[in-house]
Scaffold this motif. Structure first.
Motif, PDB file in Angstrom:
ATOM      1  N   SER A   1       0.834  -1.193   0.000  1.00 13.46           N
ATOM      2  CA  SER A   1       0.000   0.000   0.000  1.00 13.46           C
ATOM      3  C   SER A   1       0.875   1.252   0.000  1.00 13.46           C
ATOM      4  CB  SER A   1      -0.882   0.004   1.251  1.00 13.46           C
ATOM      5  OG  SER A   1      -1.533   1.246   1.392  1.00 13.46           O
ATOM      6  N   PRO A   2       0.488   2.265  -0.770  1.00 13.11           N
ATOM      7  CA  PRO A   2       1.223   3.533  -0.715  1.00 13.11           C
ATOM      8  C   PRO A   2       1.128   4.195   0.658  1.00 13.11           C
ATOM      9  CG  PRO A   2      -0.700   3.718  -2.161  1.00 13.11           C
ATOM     10  CD  PRO A   2      -0.594   2.293  -1.752  1.00 13.11           C
ATOM     11  N   LEU A   3       0.156   3.776   1.446  1.00 10.00           N
ATOM     12  CA  LEU A   3       0.037   4.317   2.802  1.00 10.00           C
ATOM     13  C   LEU A   3       1.192   3.869   3.694  1.00 10.00           C
ATOM     14  CD1 LEU A   3      -3.801   4.091   3.419  1.00 10.00           C
ATOM     15  CD2 LEU A   3      -2.432   6.131   2.966  1.00 10.00           C
ATOM     16  N   ARG A   4       1.865   2.815   3.299  1.00 11.54           N
ATOM     17  CA  ARG A   4       3.057   2.390   4.057  1.00 11.54           C
ATOM     18  C   ARG A   4       4.115   3.489   4.011  1.00 11.54           C
ATOM     19  NH1 ARG A   4       6.815  -2.969   3.165  1.00 11.54           N
ATOM     20  NH2 ARG A   4       8.271  -2.441   4.815  1.00 11.54           N
ATOM     21  N   ASP A   5       4.321   4.080   2.833  1.00 14.29           N
ATOM     22  CA  ASP A   5       5.284   5.181   2.714  1.00 14.29           C
ATOM     23  C   ASP A   5       4.858   6.391   3.537  1.00 14.29           C
ATOM     24  OD1 ASP A   5       6.845   3.681   0.962  1.00 14.29           O
ATOM     25  OD2 ASP A   5       5.857   4.505  -0.814  1.00 14.29           O
ATOM     26  N   VAL A   6       3.568   6.663   3.554  1.00  9.48           N
ATOM     27  CA  VAL A   6       3.051   7.776   4.347  1.00  9.48           C
ATOM     28  C   VAL A   6       3.315   7.509   5.833  1.00  9.48           C
ATOM     29  CG1 VAL A   6       0.966   9.047   5.020  1.00  9.48           C
ATOM     30  CG2 VAL A   6       1.307   8.379   2.635  1.00  9.48           C
ATOM     31  N   ALA A   7       3.040   6.299   6.273  1.00 11.62           N
ATOM     32  CA  ALA A   7       3.264   5.940   7.675  1.00 11.62           C
ATOM     33  C   ALA A   7       4.745   6.047   8.035  1.00 11.62           C
ATOM     34  CB  ALA A   7       2.753   4.527   7.942  1.00 11.62           C
ATOM     35  N   GLU A   8       5.617   5.651   7.134  1.00 11.58           N
ATOM     36  CA  GLU A   8       7.050   5.740   7.413  1.00 11.58           C
ATOM     37  C   GLU A   8       7.492   7.201   7.505  1.00 11.58           C
ATOM     38  OE1 GLU A   8       9.352   3.071   5.003  1.00 11.58           O
ATOM     39  OE2 GLU A   8       8.351   1.327   5.889  1.00 11.58           O
ATOM     40  N   MET A   9       6.886   8.063   6.730  1.00 12.04           N
ATOM     41  CA  MET A   9       7.198   9.494   6.839  1.00 12.04           C
ATOM     42  C   MET A   9       6.689  10.040   8.170  1.00 12.04           C
ATOM     43  SD  MET A   9       8.804  11.590   4.996  1.00 12.04           S
ATOM     44  CE  MET A   9       9.373  13.118   5.653  1.00 12.04           C
ATOM     45  N   LEU A  10       5.519   9.610   8.573  1.00 14.07           N
ATOM     46  CA  LEU A  10       4.990  10.025   9.878  1.00 14.07           C
ATOM     47  C   LEU A  10       5.924   9.576  11.003  1.00 14.07           C
ATOM     48  CD1 LEU A  10       1.186   9.250   9.413  1.00 14.07           C
ATOM     49  CD2 LEU A  10       2.304  11.502   9.445  1.00 14.07           C
ATOM     50  N   ARG A  11       6.457   8.364  10.898  1.00 20.32           N
ATOM     51  CA  ARG A  11       7.418   7.889  11.886  1.00 20.32           C
ATOM     52  C   ARG A  11       8.654   8.778  11.899  1.00 20.32           C
ATOM     53  NH1 ARG A  11       6.750   7.060  15.556  1.00 20.32           N
ATOM     54  NH2 ARG A  11       8.776   6.161  15.999  1.00 20.32           N
ATOM     55  N   SER A  12       9.075   9.237  10.736  1.00 28.29           N
ATOM     56  CA  SER A  12      10.239  10.127  10.671  1.00 28.29           C
ATOM     57  C   SER A  12       9.953  11.433  11.399  1.00 28.29           C
ATOM     58  CB  SER A  12      10.614  10.405   9.220  1.00 28.29           C
ATOM     59  OG  SER A  12      11.069   9.236   8.595  1.00 28.29           O
ATOM     60  N   PHE A  13       8.757  11.976  11.213  1.00 30.59           N
ATOM     61  CA  PHE A  13       8.388  13.205  11.921  1.00 30.59           C
ATOM     62  C   PHE A  13       8.412  12.975  13.437  1.00 30.59           C
ATOM     63  CE2 PHE A  13       5.536  14.306   8.074  1.00 30.59           C
ATOM     64  CZ  PHE A  13       6.584  14.919   7.421  1.00 30.59           C
TER      65      PHE A  13
ATOM     66  N   SER B   1      -3.876  12.334  -3.721  1.00 33.75           N
ATOM     67  CA  SER B   1      -4.166  10.974  -4.184  1.00 33.75           C
ATOM     68  C   SER B   1      -5.663  10.699  -4.300  1.00 33.75           C
ATOM     69  CB  SER B   1      -3.521   9.960  -3.249  1.00 33.75           C
ATOM     70  OG  SER B   1      -4.072  10.073  -1.958  1.00 33.75           O
ATOM     71  N   SER B   2      -6.467  11.720  -4.216  1.00 33.86           N
ATOM     72  CA  SER B   2      -7.916  11.555  -4.284  1.00 33.86           C
ATOM     73  C   SER B   2      -8.300  10.813  -5.570  1.00 33.86           C
ATOM     74  CB  SER B   2      -8.584  12.927  -4.252  1.00 33.86           C
ATOM     75  OG  SER B   2      -9.972  12.777  -4.368  1.00 33.86           O
ATOM     76  N   GLY B   3      -9.111   9.783  -5.396  1.00 36.74           N
ATOM     77  CA  GLY B   3      -9.584   9.011  -6.537  1.00 36.74           C
ATOM     78  C   GLY B   3      -8.668   7.866  -6.943  1.00 36.74           C
ATOM     79  N   PHE B   4      -7.521   7.729  -6.296  1.00 35.49           N
ATOM     80  CA  PHE B   4      -6.606   6.635  -6.605  1.00 35.49           C
ATOM     81  C   PHE B   4      -7.256   5.340  -6.133  1.00 35.49           C
ATOM     82  CE2 PHE B   4      -2.710   4.095  -5.636  1.00 35.49           C
ATOM     83  CZ  PHE B   4      -2.247   4.005  -6.941  1.00 35.49           C
ATOM     84  N   PRO B   5      -7.481   4.374  -7.020  1.00 33.66           N
ATOM     85  CA  PRO B   5      -8.279   3.196  -6.655  1.00 33.66           C
ATOM     86  C   PRO B   5      -7.651   2.278  -5.600  1.00 33.66           C
ATOM     87  CG  PRO B   5      -7.378   2.981  -8.865  1.00 33.66           C
ATOM     88  CD  PRO B   5      -7.056   4.367  -8.400  1.00 33.66           C
ATOM     89  N   ALA B   6      -6.358   2.344  -5.373  1.00 36.57           N
ATOM     90  CA  ALA B   6      -5.716   1.456  -4.406  1.00 36.57           C
ATOM     91  C   ALA B   6      -5.845   1.951  -2.971  1.00 36.57           C
ATOM     92  CB  ALA B   6      -4.239   1.281  -4.754  1.00 36.57           C
ATOM     93  N   LEU B   7      -6.414   3.128  -2.784  1.00 33.84           N
ATOM     94  CA  LEU B   7      -6.535   3.702  -1.436  1.00 33.84           C
ATOM     95  C   LEU B   7      -7.982   3.691  -0.967  1.00 33.84           C
ATOM     96  CD1 LEU B   7      -4.220   6.804  -1.839  1.00 33.84           C
ATOM     97  CD2 LEU B   7      -3.721   4.692  -0.631  1.00 33.84           C
ATOM     98  N   PRO B   8      -8.192   3.438   0.317  1.00 36.29           N
ATOM     99  CA  PRO B   8      -9.559   3.517   0.839  1.00 36.29           C
ATOM    100  C   PRO B   8     -10.047   4.966   0.817  1.00 36.29           C
ATOM    101  CG  PRO B   8      -7.997   3.030   2.609  1.00 36.29           C
ATOM    102  CD  PRO B   8      -7.222   3.076   1.334  1.00 36.29           C
ATOM    103  N   THR B   9     -11.337   5.126   0.755  1.00 37.88           N
ATOM    104  CA  THR B   9     -11.889   6.483   0.728  1.00 37.88           C
ATOM    105  C   THR B   9     -12.300   6.971   2.105  1.00 37.88           C
ATOM    106  OG1 THR B   9     -14.036   5.550   0.147  1.00 37.88           O
ATOM    107  CG2 THR B   9     -12.663   6.348  -1.666  1.00 37.88           C
ATOM    108  N   ALA B  10     -12.695   6.069   2.971  1.00 44.09           N
ATOM    109  CA  ALA B  10     -13.130   6.448   4.322  1.00 44.09           C
ATOM    110  C   ALA B  10     -11.921   6.777   5.186  1.00 44.09           C
ATOM    111  CB  ALA B  10     -13.945   5.331   4.959  1.00 44.09           C
TER     112      ALA B  10
END
Length: 107
Positions: free
Chosen positions: A5-17, A55-64
């Motif tokens: 999931s691309p959210l893994r990269d987002v989570a890793e950036m959050l960990r960096s912060f 990333s709005s509308g990207f089909p691999a990401l949940p919307t909720a």
């Protein structure tokens, strides 16, 4: 190569912060621990909001938002535990920082 999931990269950036905020507070006797949490929360929320917008509308990401938050939380816990392992093996003087980050994610 296995896709994740691309959210893994987002989570890793959050960990960096979070890690940088904890490292900045490390060793300060007068620093308020809430400052690190405030930094992480503000920067993290802005980062996630900008990512969602881009990333709005990207089909691999949940919307909720609840589903996004749940995935991010899981990925952050995984990354935080990897940080603990890495510090334990390579840089034990930073282990308290990694442990604090992991505990924040688990709570």
């Amino acid at each position: 190569r296995l896709k994740t999931s691309p959210l893994r990269d987002v989570a890793e950036m959050l960990r960096s912060f979070d890690y940088v905020s904890l490292a900045a507070d490390a060793g300060r006797t007068e620093a308020a621990p809430d400052l690190a949490r405030y930094f992480y929360r503000c920067v993290g929320e802005q980062f996630v909001a900008a990512y969602q917008e881009a990333s709005s509308g990207f089909p691999a990401l949940p919307t909720a938002i609840e589903n996004i938050e749940a995935l991010l939380a899981g990925f952050e816990v995984t990354k935080a535990l990897r940080e603990v392992r890495w510090e334990l093996i390579n840089r034990t003087d930073w282990l308290p920082i990694a442990l604090e980050g992991a505990l924040r994610r688990i709570r």
